[in-house]
Structures are given as C-alpha cells and as structure tokens.
Write an enzyme that holds these catalytic residues in place. Structure first.
Site, mmCIF file in Angstrom:
data_model
loop_
_atom_site.group_PDB
_atom_site.id
_atom_site.type_symbol
_atom_site.label_atom_id
_atom_site.label_comp_id
_atom_site.label_asym_id
_atom_site.label_seq_id
_atom_site.Cartn_x
_atom_site.Cartn_y
_atom_site.Cartn_z
ATOM 1 N N SER A 82 2.225 0.829 4.585
ATOM 2 C CA SER A 82 2.986 2.072 4.541
ATOM 3 C C SER A 82 2.644 2.840 3.270
ATOM 4 O O SER A 82 2.078 2.292 2.326
ATOM 5 C CB SER A 82 4.483 1.776 4.640
ATOM 6 O OG SER A 82 4.867 0.964 3.554
ATOM 7 N N CYS A 83 3.006 4.092 3.300
ATOM 8 C CA CYS A 83 2.824 5.014 2.197
ATOM 9 C C CYS A 83 3.305 4.339 0.904
ATOM 10 O O CYS A 83 4.360 3.712 0.942
ATOM 11 C CB CYS A 83 3.662 6.246 2.519
ATOM 12 S SG CYS A 83 3.696 7.455 1.243
ATOM 13 N N PRO A 84 2.659 4.361 -0.242
ATOM 14 C CA PRO A 84 1.450 5.142 -0.558
ATOM 15 C C PRO A 84 0.129 4.406 -0.310
ATOM 16 O O PRO A 84 -0.929 4.930 -0.645
ATOM 17 C CB PRO A 84 1.621 5.372 -2.057
ATOM 18 C CG PRO A 84 2.282 4.114 -2.542
ATOM 19 C CD PRO A 84 3.174 3.668 -1.403
#
Lengths: 75, 374
Positions: A13-15
């Site tokens: 997931s982000c980042p």
C-alpha cells in the site's frame, strides 16, 4: 514495448509502490522503461503526479482485474 | 524517535488553536478535497517529493510551529512525519488520514431554551450537518449520517432516548443513518414517501405527519414540504422559531435542483418554495441547514446558522422574483455532481446494500449539494 526493469508492487500500500518505483528508476538511464504493477487503487493519481514532477513519461496505465500496470519512461 | 500519531478529534482540537497542516497527497486530490479551517495554514507537498535528496523541500515548513501531516490513509503521512521528526520539527500525523477525517463529527449546542435543546452535529469533512432536538428526555434526530453511534452517544450524554428520526429528503451525497438509527433505538423513521420508490425500508410517510409533539412541553415540529432539491424535500420548523431546512435553504444559497436530471422542473419547485412556502416566515427565524459549502459559513460559536432575514438580504437569488430568471440562475450554477450519487441514492432507499468499507469509499470526497449563490 519491452521494459528494462519490472517491479512487482502488488499487495503493497501507499507509499511503497512509489518508493519502489523511485528506487528502480534511479538505476535506469534516460529513455529506459520501467514496468510496475500495483494493486493500490490510489496509485493512479499519485503515479501521474510523480511522473510529471520528475519529468518521466507515463506511457501507459492500464487496469486489469484490480491490478494497475504502469509503463514509465525515464526522463 | 518516531512521530506521534493523532486521531481526528485531536486534530480538530489543534485546528481550533491554530496549526500547520502538511497534506502530502498528490496535487489533484488535494485540490479536490482538503481539510479547511479558520486557524490553519495548509501546505501541499506530495509525499514522493520527500524521497528525493533535495533539502529545498523543507524550505516552506516552519520550524517554530506545530505541523500535522495528512494523507489519504495515513501511511504516507507517517513516512513524511518521521522524516520531519528526524529533522527536529514539531510534528505529528493523522493516523488514518482523510479516511478518518471523513468520519469525524463535531457536536455544538446551538439552541438552549428552557424547554428544549438543539445540538448541531457537524461532519466537517463533508460539510454535512445533522441535528438532535431534545425535550424532556426525548430526542428527535434530523438527517443523521451513517455513523449512528455518534447520535446514540450524544443522546446518552443528554439523558435522552431517541424517539423520532427524520430525513428531510433522500440524500445523494452521503449515506443516511436514518433507518439504522431508528431500528437500533425503536424510534420511528420518517421520510416523504415520494423519495422512497421501490424502497424496502420501514418508514412512516412524512407527509402524513404534519405535526410531531413530544416531551411534556408543546414542542411543535412542523414538516413543511419544500420541494426543489428533491421533490419530497421537507423543512422542519421547531416552535415557529427554528427552521431545519435540509438542503432547501442554506446560509450561503439554495439547494441544487439538478440531481434528478430535471433541473428546470425542480428549479420551478424551488421557486415556489422560496416565494410561497418560506415567504410568510419571519425574518427572525433561525435557519439550520443540512449542509454548508464554505467554512466561512461557520460562525464564531462554531455553528452554521443564519436568520432568514440575513439570508434574504445577502442572497440575490432569494430576491429574484422573476420565475424565469430564478430558474436560469439555479439550474445553471450547479457544477460537478457529488461523487457516486446515483449509487448512494439507491443505498438510502435500501435497494442496494454495501459493507462499511465500501460505504467509506463511496463517501470519500467533498460535498457538492450546496451551491453558492453570491
């Protein structure tokens, strides 16, 4: 079109997808191509903005079955 | 050392004091929807900018002030906050990001009379307002949003049991908590039946209940049909003094009439609402809307409200008595539609069911039910 480096960022997931993308890009020459796959839905806007900010060319962004595949040419 | 995580309530407290918000989402998402407040400075530097070894990225960040880092879900903000923490900044981050902010509610008591209290519940991220009208241990909830625990907790704090729940109209911008709240409390759920085609939900047709009286006092709740935003829109008049106007009349303008695809027709209804139905109401009536479009509408006391007289005075559209001109004005100024509104309408009718996660996703984004008419 063949990529010079392929990055699998699926499930991250982000980042992390962009963190991985940056690392991969750092090892490429101008004009070379990175392919990256991610399952993070928020990645699309982020990748466009990231490519724009770093003068890379986003050649392709396609989604297939929840996986987004980016082709980015190093600028 | 790692940067501290804070929750939405803590962020809101800091916002009241004054704080710098560093939003690390990409510029498009930031422009679309961001945290706003009177006492905050908002900066947008995308998180990936911090991956480059470029010291210039820190230039805009004040060393002496408190910074809260924000992203969509929290992880990117955490990364940036840790980088700033290493550099000695006074920094924290919103643990679950905009996702969490979109589910934060802030209650303010806006009316405190001897016989009843009105609490305005402000969902800041969406500009959504809902209300508890409490009298003698009984509460009416108007336009509750999806997180029904907020209202259960408030009612408990006020030693009141929720007896009535009203949706002033079928909402298109957020998922209603009306039906669920009624089910959980045994309260009656009211909404105009014209809003509920094909609905499987249990509700009392609001048009059959012109007056509600509860509490030992004669608290009079009058449902006034105020079509325009939707055909079945009502406003709720409490004791002839407070108009819970739903999405019909706002502090800064009128509701948008275009979400049914019949903008001109609904604009005509809105005209009749403004110039026939609401016209006899006194300038002294306090309007308490279901939405606001701009943080400027939040007044000193932290509440969104205005006297009907002020709204009439300030708002050209409320004085545009030429039916044709009025229609042009409201039908053409609506702008972008709320995200996912067609699906949200189906959920609010009980026709489509979604998981809480999916609901959060659908509601992600700014509110677009209010239009600003200068």
């Amino acid at each position: 079109m063949k990529a010079d480096i392929v990055v699998d960022a699926k499930g991250l997931s982000c980042p992390m997808p962009i963190v991985r993308a940056k690392k991969a890009m750092d090892g490429l020459q101008r004009g070379q191509i990175m392919e990256l796959e991610t399952t993070d839905k928020g990645a699309l806007n982020d990748f466009q903005a990231w490519a724009r900010q770093n003068h890379h060319e986003l050649l392709k962004a396609e989604e297939d079955n929840g996986v987004i595949r980016f082709l980015v040419k190093k600028g | 050392m790692a940067a501290t995580a804070i929750n939405a309530k803590e962020l809101h407290q800091k916002m009241e004091q004054g704080v710098v918000i560093l939003d690390v989402r990409n510029p498009d998402d930031y422009q679309e929807w961001k945290i706003e407040g009177e006492h905050l400075t908002s900066l947008n530097i995308p998180y990936f900018t911090f991956l480059d070894d470029n010291e210039a990225v820190f230039d805009p960040l004040p060393q002496s002030e408190e910074i809260v880092v924000i992203c969509a879900k929290g992880r990117s903000a955490q990364m940036v906050a840790n980088i700033l923490d290493e550099k000695g900044y006074n920094v924290s981050y919103l643990e679950k990001g905009m996702r969490e902010w979109s589910q934060f509610y802030h209650p303010v008591t806006v009316v405190s009379e001897e016989q009843f209290t009105i609490i305005q519940v402000n969902r800041l991220a969406k500009g959504c307002l809902s209300y508890l009208v409490i009298s003698e241990g009984q509460a009416l909830v108007v336009d509750p949003n999806r997180h029904v625990d907020e209202y259960l907790r408030l009612a408990e704090q006020e030693n009141a049991s929720i007896a009535h729940v009203i949706d002033t109209h079928l909402h298109a911008d957020h998922i209603s908590g009306g039906s669920e709240l009624a089910e959980k409390t045994g309260a009656t759920y009211y909404i105009a039946s014209s809003e509920m085609q094909d609905s499987s939900l249990r509700y009392e047709p609001l048009e059959q209940h012109k007056n509600l009286q509860y509490g030992a006092v004669q608290l009079q709740v009058i449902a006034i049909p105020t079509p325009g935003h939707t055909p079945g829109s009502v406003s709720v008049l409490v004791n002839d003094k407070y108009l819970l106007s739903g999405d019909t009349v706002f502090v800064g303008g009128l509701g948008r009439p275009d979400l049914g695809g019949k903008a001109r027709e609904w604009a005509q209804s809105l005209y009749d609402t403004v110039f026939k139905t609401i016209a006899p109401l006194s300038d002294e009536v306090l309007v308490l809307p279901a939405h606001y479009a701009d943080i400027k509408e939040i007044n000193e006391g932290g509440c969104v409200s205005a006297r009907l007289g002020e709204i009439r005075k300030r708002n050209e559209i409320m004085r545009t008595e030429n039916r044709e001109q009025f229609t042009e004005l409201v039908a053409d100024t609506a702008g972008a539609t709320p995200p996912n509104y067609e699906e949200i309408v189906q959920i609010n009718r009980g026709i489509v069911h979604v998981s809480p996660d999916k609901a959060t996703e659908l509601e992600f984004g700014p509110n677009r039910c209010a239009i600003h008419h200068g």
